[in-house]
Write an enzyme that holds these catalytic residues in place. Structure first.
Site, PDB file in Angstrom:
ATOM      1  N   LEU A  76       0.869  -1.167   0.000  1.00 30.45           N
ATOM      2  CA  LEU A  76       0.000   0.000   0.000  1.00 30.45           C
ATOM      3  C   LEU A  76       0.910   1.223   0.000  1.00 30.45           C
ATOM      4  CD1 LEU A  76      -2.710  -0.948   2.669  1.00 30.45           C
ATOM      5  CD2 LEU A  76      -3.098  -0.661   0.217  1.00 30.45           C
ATOM      6  N   ASP A  77       0.536   2.264  -0.752  1.00 32.82           N
ATOM      7  CA  ASP A  77       1.395   3.442  -0.759  1.00 32.82           C
ATOM      8  C   ASP A  77       1.344   4.138   0.597  1.00 32.82           C
ATOM      9  OD1 ASP A  77      -0.523   5.794  -0.776  1.00 32.82           O
ATOM     10  OD2 ASP A  77      -1.245   4.741  -2.555  1.00 32.82           O
ATOM     11  N   ILE A  78       2.256   5.044   0.801  1.00 31.29           N
ATOM     12  CA  ILE A  78       2.447   5.644   2.129  1.00 31.29           C
ATOM     13  C   ILE A  78       1.201   6.377   2.626  1.00 31.29           C
ATOM     14  CG2 ILE A  78       3.433   7.789   1.210  1.00 31.29           C
ATOM     15  CD1 ILE A  78       5.370   7.731   3.665  1.00 31.29           C
ATOM     16  N   ASN A  79       0.389   6.909   1.713  1.00 25.47           N
ATOM     17  CA  ASN A  79      -0.797   7.657   2.125  1.00 25.47           C
ATOM     18  C   ASN A  79      -2.044   6.799   2.258  1.00 25.47           C
ATOM     19  OD1 ASN A  79       0.526  10.211   2.175  1.00 25.47           O
ATOM     20  ND2 ASN A  79       0.469  10.242  -0.062  1.00 25.47           N
ATOM     21  N   ARG A 105      -5.484   4.793  -7.399  1.00 25.64           N
ATOM     22  CA  ARG A 105      -5.226   6.238  -7.499  1.00 25.64           C
ATOM     23  C   ARG A 105      -5.069   6.663  -8.957  1.00 25.64           C
ATOM     24  NH1 ARG A 105      -4.290   8.693  -2.634  1.00 25.64           N
ATOM     25  NH2 ARG A 105      -3.748   7.324  -0.873  1.00 25.64           N
TER      26      ARG A 105
END
Length: 241
Positions: A105-108, A193
């Site tokens: 999962l990306d950091i955000n 995203r």
């Protein structure tokens, strides 16, 4: 019970069977102090070493953890400055377990990330041929309509690669924001995203809530982990069959 060395190394979290086979060929793995031949089997009385450490046969039993990843945490085993990484939130075991993350999962983004000590199992879960879907809760700002929905479902070419959702359900609207529940079959980097951005929809929150038959428990707090049962492991292995 004896099993092939490549399989044992993979199940211990070293890597895929192909990668483990290359390690054996390169002489980086020892069995009872000697460089083994490809295809040999090892049992409980054998001492298997890699990278100067003994790999315990107990470690070969498949384990599965679920972590509720908080925002601001890197899905990486490598630390960048003082940014926390997902492995900071995993249990400290003796002997040390080699955890492998199943996807990223990306950091955000937040939510469900699975970990296993079984390299073969991790590769199975991540490979597109396994057809394991992922579900996300999305909050986005922008205009949404049926035309955009159909494009997101039929497929969008972004940088020469097709991205698409397998399902999208509209949720509650509040001022300029709207909630969505979306599903997809692949695990391409930042795919949700990219799809929303391509449709001029700005994501302000993204949370993974399901991976195949495994749901993020509602009572699992951010940063907390939970060991899953053999029944849940089998459900994931047999998902879609």
């Amino acid at each position: 019970m004896a099993e092939r060395l490549q399989k044992f190394l993979a199940k211990s979290g070293i890597g895929s069977r192909r990668y483990c086979e290359e390690l054996i060929k390169s002489g980086k793995v020892l069995v009872n102090g000697d460089i083994p031949k490809i295809g040999i089997s090892v049992g409980e009385s054998d001492i298997v070493e890699f990278d100067g450490k003994v790999i315990s046969l107990i470690e070969a039993e498949t384990k599965l953890l679920i972590l509720n990843k908080p925002e601001g945490v890197l899905s990486s085993s490598k630390r960048e400055k003082d940014i926390p990484i997902i492995f900071d939130f995993l249990p400290k075991t003796t002997p040390k377990t080699r955890w492998i993350s199943i996807g990223r999962l990306d950091i955000n983004s937040s939510g469900l990330i699975l970990f296993t000590n079984d390299g073969d199992f991790a590769n199975f879960c991540m490979h597109p041929s396994s057809m394991i879907d992922r579900e996300y809760l999305v909050r986005a700002r922008g205009s949404f309509n049926e035309q955009k929905k159909q494009k997101m479902l039929s497929g969008i070419m972004i940088d020469g690669i097709e991205h698409k959702l397998s399902d999208i359900v509209e949720g509650e609207k509040s001022s300029s924001n709207q909630w969505f529940s979306v599903c997809l079959m692949s695990g391409k980097n930042r795919e949700v995203r990219k799809i929303f951005n391509h449709m001029d929809l700005e994501i302000s929150r993204l949370k993974r809530t399901r991976f195949g038959p495994i749901f993020l428990p509602s009572k699992l707090k951010k940063g907390a982990h939970l060991a899953l049962s053999n029944k849940e492991i089998d459900a994931l292995k047999n998902y879609g069959i």
